[in-house]
Design an enzyme around this catalytic site. Sequence first.
Site, PDB file in Angstrom:
ATOM      1  N   SER A 132      50.270  38.792  38.116  1.00 62.24           N
ATOM      2  CA  SER A 132      49.741  38.392  36.797  1.00 62.24           C
ATOM      3  C   SER A 132      48.424  39.063  36.212  1.00 62.24           C
ATOM      4  O   SER A 132      47.684  38.965  37.107  1.00 62.24           O
ATOM      5  CB  SER A 132      50.420  36.890  36.598  1.00 62.24           C
ATOM      6  OG  SER A 132      49.586  36.641  35.510  1.00 62.24           O
ATOM      7  N   LYS A 204      56.953  34.137  40.409  1.00 63.72           N
ATOM      8  CA  LYS A 204      55.581  34.202  39.485  1.00 63.72           C
ATOM      9  C   LYS A 204      56.994  34.139  38.143  1.00 63.72           C
ATOM     10  O   LYS A 204      56.380  35.110  37.320  1.00 63.72           O
ATOM     11  CB  LYS A 204      55.517  35.988  40.162  1.00 63.72           C
ATOM     12  CG  LYS A 204      55.620  37.415  38.735  1.00 63.72           C
ATOM     13  CD  LYS A 204      54.274  37.254  38.248  1.00 63.72           C
ATOM     14  CE  LYS A 204      54.253  38.054  36.967  1.00 63.72           C
ATOM     15  NZ  LYS A 204      54.394  38.867  36.359  1.00 63.72           N
ATOM     16  N   HIS A 207      56.351  30.984  36.715  1.00 61.54           N
ATOM     17  CA  HIS A 207      55.297  31.924  35.793  1.00 61.54           C
ATOM     18  C   HIS A 207      55.589  31.922  34.905  1.00 61.54           C
ATOM     19  O   HIS A 207      54.707  31.868  33.926  1.00 61.54           O
ATOM     20  CB  HIS A 207      54.262  32.442  36.394  1.00 61.54           C
ATOM     21  CG  HIS A 207      52.590  33.539  35.751  1.00 61.54           C
ATOM     22  ND1 HIS A 207      53.091  33.750  35.056  1.00 61.54           N
ATOM     23  CD2 HIS A 207      51.249  33.129  35.722  1.00 61.54           C
ATOM     24  CE1 HIS A 207      52.279  34.450  34.553  1.00 61.54           C
ATOM     25  NE2 HIS A 207      51.039  33.403  35.213  1.00 61.54           N
ATOM     26  N   ASN A 208      56.083  33.592  34.429  1.00 62.48           N
ATOM     27  CA  ASN A 208      56.684  33.535  33.690  1.00 62.48           C
ATOM     28  C   ASN A 208      57.230  32.796  32.866  1.00 62.48           C
ATOM     29  O   ASN A 208      56.909  32.615  31.409  1.00 62.48           O
ATOM     30  CB  ASN A 208      57.311  34.786  33.516  1.00 62.48           C
ATOM     31  CG  ASN A 208      56.653  36.141  33.964  1.00 62.48           C
ATOM     32  OD1 ASN A 208      55.457  36.245  34.503  1.00 62.48           O
ATOM     33  ND2 ASN A 208      56.860  37.811  34.022  1.00 62.48           N
ATOM     34  N   GLU A 211      55.093  30.994  30.900  1.00 64.47           N
ATOM     35  CA  GLU A 211      54.195  31.351  29.686  1.00 64.47           C
ATOM     36  C   GLU A 211      55.100  31.815  28.322  1.00 64.47           C
ATOM     37  O   GLU A 211      54.255  31.337  27.937  1.00 64.47           O
ATOM     38  CB  GLU A 211      53.798  32.947  29.926  1.00 64.47           C
ATOM     39  CG  GLU A 211      53.222  34.108  29.839  1.00 64.47           C
ATOM     40  CD  GLU A 211      53.244  35.483  30.515  1.00 64.47           C
ATOM     41  OE1 GLU A 211      53.026  35.388  31.617  1.00 64.47           O
ATOM     42  OE2 GLU A 211      53.106  36.056  29.716  1.00 64.47           O
TER      43      GLU A 211
END
Length: 501
Positions: A132, A204, A207-208, A211
């Site tokens: 990232s 991940k 995380h996105n 985000e």
Amino acid sequence: MPKTHSDIGLIGLAVMGQNLALNIADHGFQISVYNRTTEKTDKFVAENPNTPGGLVGAKTLQEFVQSLSKPRKMVILVQAGKATDAVIDGLVPLLEKDDIIIDGGNALWTDTIRREKALKEKGLRFIGSGVSGGEEGARFGPSLMPGGEFAAWKELKPVWEAIAAKVDGKTGKPIMGAQPGKPVKGGVPCTTYIGENGAGHYVKMIHNGIEYGDMQMICEAYALMGGLLGLKPAEMGAIFSEWNQGALDSFLIEITADILKQKDPKTKKKAFVDVVLDTAGQKGTGKWTSTNALDMGVPAPTIAEAVFARCISALKDERVAASKILKGPGKKYKGSKKALVAAIHDALYCSKICSYAQGFQLMRTAQAEFGWKLNFGEIAQIFRGGCIIRAAFLQKITEAYARNPNLANLLLDPYFNKTVKKAQENWRKVVSLAAECGVPAPTFASALAYYDSYRSARLPANLLQAQRDYFGAHTYERVDQPRGKFFHIDWPEPSRPQIEA
Ligand code: NBP
């Protein structure tokens, strides 16, 4: 003198691959590079002749594989999906037992599970690592989320720890200032072993998803300041800069302040943000997060709402047409500007807490579903530097899981509980004002509904169960009987429309 064999290799020299290769070479590792189109490899190597570790260009996959020291470690940075499978298929016949393929692309975690299993059967090792931080992160320090066999991770660890973003061990703040050839020294690396097979890519993806939520919430704060207070972008930029000094201190708040202060380079007069078309694109990781939430039955409405906000933004022509027909309340806010700005700040912070609570709930459920053992405190820690969601706030999450590694929901941690308790009046004020004045604030409202639902000992699902029992004999449980005992009532036939003969 170049080494006879490189320490590591990298396949795929587009934006991410080139930057990550330079980052690796900056840390003294000799790296072999390969790209499907050879001219790109040649140009890249020719343009970067003096890196500390050295770049070695390979024209064929065979040459690439033979240039690596054993067990071979090779990073793939190509498009997720078919391209990744094609590269792996090309590599497999050339590799030997225990060689390690590392996929740094944005792979779907179930693909990573499949690939790891298939390669293990061939005696090969596979690490799926979330990367990232975009181009800048790849070049000077990304947040890295590796998943796979632990022994394989140990082989990769020296490289991954060297190239990852670094944060100050005491404050948790990112250490900035890396230059080409001069990486930052010291600090805590933003990488840690996440877990088996697809765990790294799963984290991940979350995380996105988070985000997506963060970005949409900031957009709602901006829309409310504009819609309710009529503030100009530059004024809002100053407010975001101020917010960046406090609890909301984060990369996304910082860049938002910069964006809002930016003038349009073409007209030189207008605010840049005013000339940008209001339709947002997406690459799919937010959708994956939301689909996974639905699949596992985990409530993550705020993240999903952020995805839908992008979807509705994409209906530009329809919205423009609808704006001429559908009318809102036309009510204006008449109170204090200072008080409302402070309230929007609190609404943003509380909504953010709920969105992260949902992301961490997803990881908690996924670890049981996929047999991983995730360390949530460490995960929050590696998000502190390098990645798009890096924020001071993550330190609070690390501390929450240090206090209680089995925390059921972030909202239950004393710090977050206290924060929401203190700020919720403002949060509610903003959500109700948004509704009264007709300014869309979907993630703020969704997060508040999540908070109110989660803190409700009794929800109206009792009525829902009764409805299901009525039309489908789905049975119901009783409050005065042990859980798991099911009952049914012989309901009267539902009234049906009379059909005339
Ligand atoms: P792309 O995803 O656009 O990948 C294109 C590169 O892959 C090109 O260099 C292409 O070679 C190469 N490639 C090879 Br080698 N074999 C290929 C094949 N069989 N089919 C298609 N392409 C092949 O590059 P990117 O934007 O640098 O992203 C790389 C990965 O990193 C992606 O999975 C992405 O999702 C992920 N990621 C990106 C970001 C970001 O900010 N961009 C952030 C985090 C993660 P060619 O020159 O011959 O076409």
